[in-house]
Structure formats: C-alpha cells, structure tokens
Write a protein that holds these residues in place. Structure first.
Motif, short mmCIF file in Angstrom:
data_model
loop_
_atom_site.label_atom_id
_atom_site.label_comp_id
_atom_site.label_asym_id
_atom_site.label_seq_id
_atom_site.Cartn_x
_atom_site.Cartn_y
_atom_site.Cartn_z
N CYS A 1 -20.21 -15.79 -24.46
CA CYS A 1 -19.86 -15.72 -23.04
C CYS A 1 -19.23 -14.36 -22.73
O CYS A 1 -18.32 -13.92 -23.42
CB CYS A 1 -18.89 -16.84 -22.68
N SER A 2 -19.72 -13.70 -21.71
CA SER A 2 -19.19 -12.38 -21.35
C SER A 2 -18.31 -12.43 -20.11
O SER A 2 -18.23 -11.48 -19.36
CB SER A 2 -20.33 -11.39 -21.18
N TYR A 3 -17.65 -13.57 -19.90
CA TYR A 3 -16.69 -13.69 -18.80
C TYR A 3 -15.60 -12.64 -19.00
O TYR A 3 -15.19 -12.41 -20.12
CB TYR A 3 -16.08 -15.10 -18.83
N PRO A 4 -15.12 -11.92 -18.05
CA PRO A 4 -15.31 -12.07 -16.61
C PRO A 4 -16.48 -11.28 -16.03
O PRO A 4 -16.71 -11.32 -14.83
CB PRO A 4 -13.99 -11.56 -16.05
N ASP A 5 -17.21 -10.54 -16.86
CA ASP A 5 -18.33 -9.77 -16.34
C ASP A 5 -19.45 -10.67 -15.83
O ASP A 5 -20.14 -10.32 -14.87
CB ASP A 5 -18.87 -8.81 -17.40
N CYS A 6 -19.65 -11.79 -16.45
CA CYS A 6 -20.65 -12.75 -16.01
C CYS A 6 -19.92 -14.01 -15.57
O CYS A 6 -19.18 -14.60 -16.33
CB CYS A 6 -21.62 -13.07 -17.16
N ARG A 7 -20.13 -14.41 -14.32
CA ARG A 7 -19.44 -15.57 -13.77
C ARG A 7 -20.41 -16.64 -13.26
O ARG A 7 -19.99 -17.68 -12.82
CB ARG A 7 -18.55 -15.15 -12.60
N HIS A 8 -21.70 -16.36 -13.27
CA HIS A 8 -22.67 -17.26 -12.66
C HIS A 8 -23.74 -17.71 -13.64
O HIS A 8 -23.96 -17.10 -14.67
CB HIS A 8 -23.34 -16.55 -11.47
N THR A 9 -24.39 -18.82 -13.29
CA THR A 9 -25.49 -19.37 -14.09
C THR A 9 -26.55 -19.93 -13.16
O THR A 9 -26.25 -20.34 -12.04
CB THR A 9 -24.99 -20.49 -15.03
N THR A 10 -27.78 -19.97 -13.65
CA THR A 10 -28.85 -20.65 -12.90
C THR A 10 -29.01 -22.09 -13.38
O THR A 10 -29.69 -22.88 -12.74
CB THR A 10 -30.20 -19.91 -13.09
N ASP A 11 -28.35 -22.43 -14.48
CA ASP A 11 -28.44 -23.76 -15.07
C ASP A 11 -27.45 -24.71 -14.40
O ASP A 11 -26.24 -24.63 -14.62
CB ASP A 11 -28.14 -23.67 -16.57
N ILE A 12 -27.96 -25.60 -13.57
CA ILE A 12 -27.09 -26.48 -12.80
C ILE A 12 -26.21 -27.38 -13.67
O ILE A 12 -25.14 -27.79 -13.28
CB ILE A 12 -27.91 -27.31 -11.80
N SER A 13 -26.65 -27.64 -14.91
CA SER A 13 -25.84 -28.48 -15.78
C SER A 13 -24.55 -27.76 -16.21
O SER A 13 -23.63 -28.39 -16.72
CB SER A 13 -26.63 -28.93 -17.01
#
Length: 99
Positions: free
Chosen positions: A22-34
């Motif tokens: 996980c690269s949080y906080p640089d990535c905060r979103h997903t396309t995977d609804i689960s």
C-alpha cells in the motif's frame, strides 16, 4: 490498483487491497468496490475529472473541496515546516484564481 479506464469510479480505499505494498498517502483510491470505505456511495460527493479523452468519477475526501484543492492542502500539510498564514492565504487565492 488496476489500470483505470474511462468512466471508472474511484472510491476511497480501505488500505487493505494492496497489503504491504500500500502506498498510502500517495494512493487513496481504488476501483475495487469491495475495498471501498463507503461502499457504492459518495457521502462527500464526487468530482468528474477529465484527462485527455477520458473521464473518471473520483470520490471526494472533503465535501467542499475539489480534488486539486485537496491535493494542494495535503502538499501544504506535508511541508517540512507548518504552513504560515501567508502561505495558506497565497494557496487559497491561487486555487480560487484557477476557477
């Protein structure tokens, strides 16, 4: 996160999809609804983001800001020293002037 396609919805992520990568906080979103924090809802609203010939629908993290405004705020928070009132004022003015 998988490659996104035009029309995709980007949900706020629960930070469990990528495990140790996980690269949080640089990535905060997903396309995977689960792995979406709020499921198939956008309680803070969403923003239609156009890039070249593609369109994405991105869940907002803060209900009154655009994605670009929120990114600028995150940048200001991550500076080595706390933002000064004059810096905050300059950022706010620059953001409003863009509109």
């Amino acid at each position: 996160m998988a490659k996104i396609e035009s029309g995709d919805r980007l949900y706020l992520c629960d930070r469990k999809q990528c495990g140790n990568r996980c690269s949080y906080p640089d990535c905060r979103h997903t396309t995977d609804i689960s792995h979406a924090i709020n499921g198939d809802t956008f309680p803070n609203g969403f923003e239609k983001v156009e890039h070249k010939d593609k369109v994405y629908f991105v869940e907002k993290e803060h209900p009154t800001m655009t994605i670009n405004e929120y990114q600028a705020l995150r940048y200001a928070r991550n500076r080595a020293s706390p933002p000064t009132p004059s810096h905050i004022s300059e950022c706010s003015k620059a953001l409003w002037d863009e509109r």
